[in-house]
Motif scaffolding. Structure first.
Motif, PDB file in Angstrom:
ATOM      1  N   ASN A  34      -3.418  -0.919  -1.679  1.00 18.96           N
ATOM      2  CA  ASN A  34      -1.957  -0.761  -1.316  1.00 18.96           C
ATOM      3  C   ASN A  34      -0.941  -1.599  -2.210  1.00 18.96           C
ATOM      4  O   ASN A  34       0.000  -2.018  -1.474  1.00 18.96           O
ATOM      5  CB  ASN A  34      -1.698  -0.982   0.168  1.00 18.96           C
ATOM      6  CG  ASN A  34      -2.329   0.117   0.941  1.00 18.96           C
ATOM      7  OD1 ASN A  34      -2.452   1.169   0.669  1.00 18.96           O
ATOM      8  ND2 ASN A  34      -2.286  -0.250   1.989  1.00 18.96           N
ATOM      9  N   ASN A  59      -5.307   3.224  -3.716  1.00 17.35           N
ATOM     10  CA  ASN A  59      -3.866   3.440  -2.957  1.00 17.35           C
ATOM     11  C   ASN A  59      -2.723   2.604  -3.727  1.00 17.35           C
ATOM     12  O   ASN A  59      -1.913   1.897  -3.050  1.00 17.35           O
ATOM     13  CB  ASN A  59      -3.741   3.201  -1.657  1.00 17.35           C
ATOM     14  CG  ASN A  59      -4.489   4.259  -0.633  1.00 17.35           C
ATOM     15  OD1 ASN A  59      -4.935   5.045  -1.387  1.00 17.35           O
ATOM     16  ND2 ASN A  59      -4.415   4.257   0.840  1.00 17.35           N
ATOM     17  N   CYS A  60      -2.822   2.252  -5.032  1.00 18.68           N
ATOM     18  CA  CYS A  60      -1.981   1.591  -5.704  1.00 18.68           C
ATOM     19  C   CYS A  60      -1.166   2.389  -6.561  1.00 18.68           C
ATOM     20  O   CYS A  60      -1.654   3.473  -7.162  1.00 18.68           O
ATOM     21  CB  CYS A  60      -2.799   0.612  -6.683  1.00 18.68           C
ATOM     22  SG  CYS A  60      -3.584  -0.845  -5.449  1.00 18.68           S
ATOM     23  N   ASN A  84      -7.148   7.094  -5.252  1.00 18.17           N
ATOM     24  CA  ASN A  84      -5.791   7.264  -4.471  1.00 18.17           C
ATOM     25  C   ASN A  84      -4.785   6.719  -5.248  1.00 18.17           C
ATOM     26  O   ASN A  84      -3.765   6.078  -4.456  1.00 18.17           O
ATOM     27  CB  ASN A  84      -6.030   7.111  -2.941  1.00 18.17           C
ATOM     28  CG  ASN A  84      -6.552   8.135  -2.408  1.00 18.17           C
ATOM     29  OD1 ASN A  84      -7.085   9.115  -2.989  1.00 18.17           O
ATOM     30  ND2 ASN A  84      -6.530   8.131  -1.093  1.00 18.17           N
ATOM     31  N   ASN A  85      -4.543   6.418  -6.515  1.00 19.57           N
ATOM     32  CA  ASN A  85      -3.754   5.730  -7.352  1.00 19.57           C
ATOM     33  C   ASN A  85      -2.708   6.516  -8.071  1.00 19.57           C
ATOM     34  O   ASN A  85      -3.079   7.737  -8.194  1.00 19.57           O
ATOM     35  CB  ASN A  85      -4.481   4.663  -8.251  1.00 19.57           C
ATOM     36  CG  ASN A  85      -5.384   3.712  -7.430  1.00 19.57           C
ATOM     37  OD1 ASN A  85      -4.928   2.893  -6.811  1.00 19.57           O
ATOM     38  ND2 ASN A  85      -6.438   3.774  -7.623  1.00 19.57           N
ATOM     39  N   ASN A 111      -6.732  10.743  -8.149  1.00 25.77           N
ATOM     40  CA  ASN A 111      -5.533   9.738  -8.663  1.00 25.77           C
ATOM     41  C   ASN A 111      -4.496  10.692  -9.422  1.00 25.77           C
ATOM     42  O   ASN A 111      -4.621  11.910  -9.508  1.00 25.77           O
ATOM     43  CB  ASN A 111      -6.064   9.131  -9.812  1.00 25.77           C
ATOM     44  CG  ASN A 111      -7.017   7.743  -9.308  1.00 25.77           C
ATOM     45  OD1 ASN A 111      -6.690   6.895  -8.535  1.00 25.77           O
ATOM     46  ND2 ASN A 111      -8.094   8.331  -9.676  1.00 25.77           N
ATOM     47  N   GLY A 155      -4.373  12.910  -2.027  1.00 18.14           N
ATOM     48  CA  GLY A 155      -5.247  11.825  -1.984  1.00 18.14           C
ATOM     49  C   GLY A 155      -6.356  12.137  -0.997  1.00 18.14           C
ATOM     50  O   GLY A 155      -6.314  13.189  -0.051  1.00 18.14           O
ATOM     51  N   ASN A 157      -8.351  11.031   2.355  1.00 19.70           N
ATOM     52  CA  ASN A 157      -8.092  10.313   3.659  1.00 19.70           C
ATOM     53  C   ASN A 157      -9.396   9.765   4.212  1.00 19.70           C
ATOM     54  O   ASN A 157      -9.657   9.085   5.131  1.00 19.70           O
ATOM     55  CB  ASN A 157      -7.428  11.180   4.671  1.00 19.70           C
ATOM     56  CG  ASN A 157      -5.919  11.279   4.103  1.00 19.70           C
ATOM     57  OD1 ASN A 157      -5.169  10.419   3.825  1.00 19.70           O
ATOM     58  ND2 ASN A 157      -5.695  12.661   4.055  1.00 19.70           N
ATOM     59  N   ILE A 162     -10.822   3.574   2.211  1.00 24.45           N
ATOM     60  CA  ILE A 162      -9.192   3.766   2.456  1.00 24.45           C
ATOM     61  C   ILE A 162      -8.822   3.366   3.621  1.00 24.45           C
ATOM     62  O   ILE A 162      -9.350   3.239   4.617  1.00 24.45           O
ATOM     63  CB  ILE A 162      -9.249   5.393   2.748  1.00 24.45           C
ATOM     64  CG1 ILE A 162      -9.709   6.176   1.351  1.00 24.45           C
ATOM     65  CG2 ILE A 162      -7.736   6.003   2.802  1.00 24.45           C
ATOM     66  CD1 ILE A 162      -9.049   5.968   0.229  1.00 24.45           C
ATOM     67  N   ASP A 166      -0.505   2.091   5.094  1.00 23.99           N
ATOM     68  CA  ASP A 166       0.142   2.222   3.713  1.00 23.99           C
ATOM     69  C   ASP A 166       0.660   0.728   3.383  1.00 23.99           C
ATOM     70  O   ASP A 166       0.632  -0.099   4.271  1.00 23.99           O
ATOM     71  CB  ASP A 166       1.162   3.386   3.554  1.00 23.99           C
ATOM     72  CG  ASP A 166       2.328   3.067   4.551  1.00 23.99           C
ATOM     73  OD1 ASP A 166       2.682   2.138   4.835  1.00 23.99           O
ATOM     74  OD2 ASP A 166       3.294   4.173   4.486  1.00 23.99           O
ATOM     75  N   LYS A 167       1.189   0.720   2.366  1.00 27.62           N
ATOM     76  CA  LYS A 167       1.611  -0.921   1.674  1.00 27.62           C
ATOM     77  C   LYS A 167       2.742  -1.205   2.698  1.00 27.62           C
ATOM     78  O   LYS A 167       3.029  -2.575   2.889  1.00 27.62           O
ATOM     79  CB  LYS A 167       1.968  -0.810   0.336  1.00 27.62           C
ATOM     80  CG  LYS A 167       3.318  -0.062  -0.080  1.00 27.62           C
ATOM     81  CD  LYS A 167       3.597  -0.263  -1.487  1.00 27.62           C
ATOM     82  CE  LYS A 167       4.537   0.743  -1.870  1.00 27.62           C
ATOM     83  NZ  LYS A 167       5.872   0.128  -1.339  1.00 27.62           N
ATOM     84  N   ARG A 172      -1.591   5.731   8.085  1.00 34.15           N
ATOM     85  CA  ARG A 172      -1.986   6.872   7.481  1.00 34.15           C
ATOM     86  C   ARG A 172      -2.740   7.682   8.353  1.00 34.15           C
ATOM     87  O   ARG A 172      -3.517   7.400   8.945  1.00 34.15           O
ATOM     88  CB  ARG A 172      -2.772   6.306   6.258  1.00 34.15           C
ATOM     89  CG  ARG A 172      -2.088   5.479   5.201  1.00 34.15           C
ATOM     90  CD  ARG A 172      -3.070   5.396   3.979  1.00 34.15           C
ATOM     91  NE  ARG A 172      -2.870   6.315   3.302  1.00 34.15           N
ATOM     92  CZ  ARG A 172      -4.119   7.117   3.051  1.00 34.15           C
ATOM     93  NH1 ARG A 172      -5.425   6.770   3.380  1.00 34.15           N
ATOM     94  NH2 ARG A 172      -4.190   8.199   2.216  1.00 34.15           N
TER      95      ARG A 172
END
Length: 179
Positions: A34, A59-60, A84-85, A111, A155, A157, A162, A166-167, A172
């Motif tokens: 994140n 997630n970035c 997931n980026n 991604n 993405g 889940n 994971i 989120d950030k 999520r």
């Protein structure tokens, strides 16, 4: 390394090259989750540099980083998980795997890798469910996604690692209906 903003770094190691403008992974395997990694500068690995490492990069958003090799992520003798980026608008490749000096075999999937200056991948294949499309950020300084973004519901889940938020700390999955 979770829920961080890493911006505008330019490391100086006092030798002829600098590595890992945003994050430098050497003989280490951190979890990078994140994070927003933008505007960093290095000779190799503008966003993230991996040497003999197996980090989990999940997630970035990795964008607008500058490097001679690997604007987004540089892999040398490494096997990172890249999941997931969003990697976009990096100077040089989104993901660059050094072809010799040991082999790199990253796990790449789910991604959005788009519009990186030299190309999106070098010496490594796209993940089977990667996409390549404008992520449609809110603005040039706000890396949240607009409602029309192709990244929404694109993405995984359920993949291992994971996070449940989120950030911004929001749970999520908010939508999750693939629309």
């Amino acid at each position: 390394i979770t829920n961080c903003v890493i911006i505008g770094n330019n490391p100086d190691y006092g030798d002829s090259k600098n590595y890992g403008g945003g994050i430098y992974c050497n003989n280490s395997s951190p979890k990078i989750i994140n994070c927003v990694i933008i505007g960093n500068n290095a000779d190799e690995g503008g966003g993230i540099y991996c040497n003999n490492s197996s980090p989990k990069i999940i997630n970035c958003t990795i964008s607008e980083n500058i490097a001679n090799y690997g604007g987004g992520i540089y892999c040398k003798s490494s096997s990172p998980t890249i999941l997931n980026n969003i990697l976009t608008r990096n100077n040089d490749y989104g993901i660059y795997c050094k072809k010799f000096s040991g082999s790199s075999s990253p796990f790449i999937d789910y991604n959005n890798i788009w519009n990186n200056r030299s190309g999106d991948y070098s010496n490594c294949p796209a993940g089977p469910r990667d996409i390549s499309a404008d992520p449609i950020f809110v603005s040039s300084s706000d890396y949240h996604l607009q409602p029309a973004s192709p990244c929404i519901d694109a993405g995984s889940n359920t993949a291992p690692g994971i996070p449940s938020t989120d950030k911004d700390g929001n749970p999520r999955i908010i939508d999750g209906n693939s629309d």
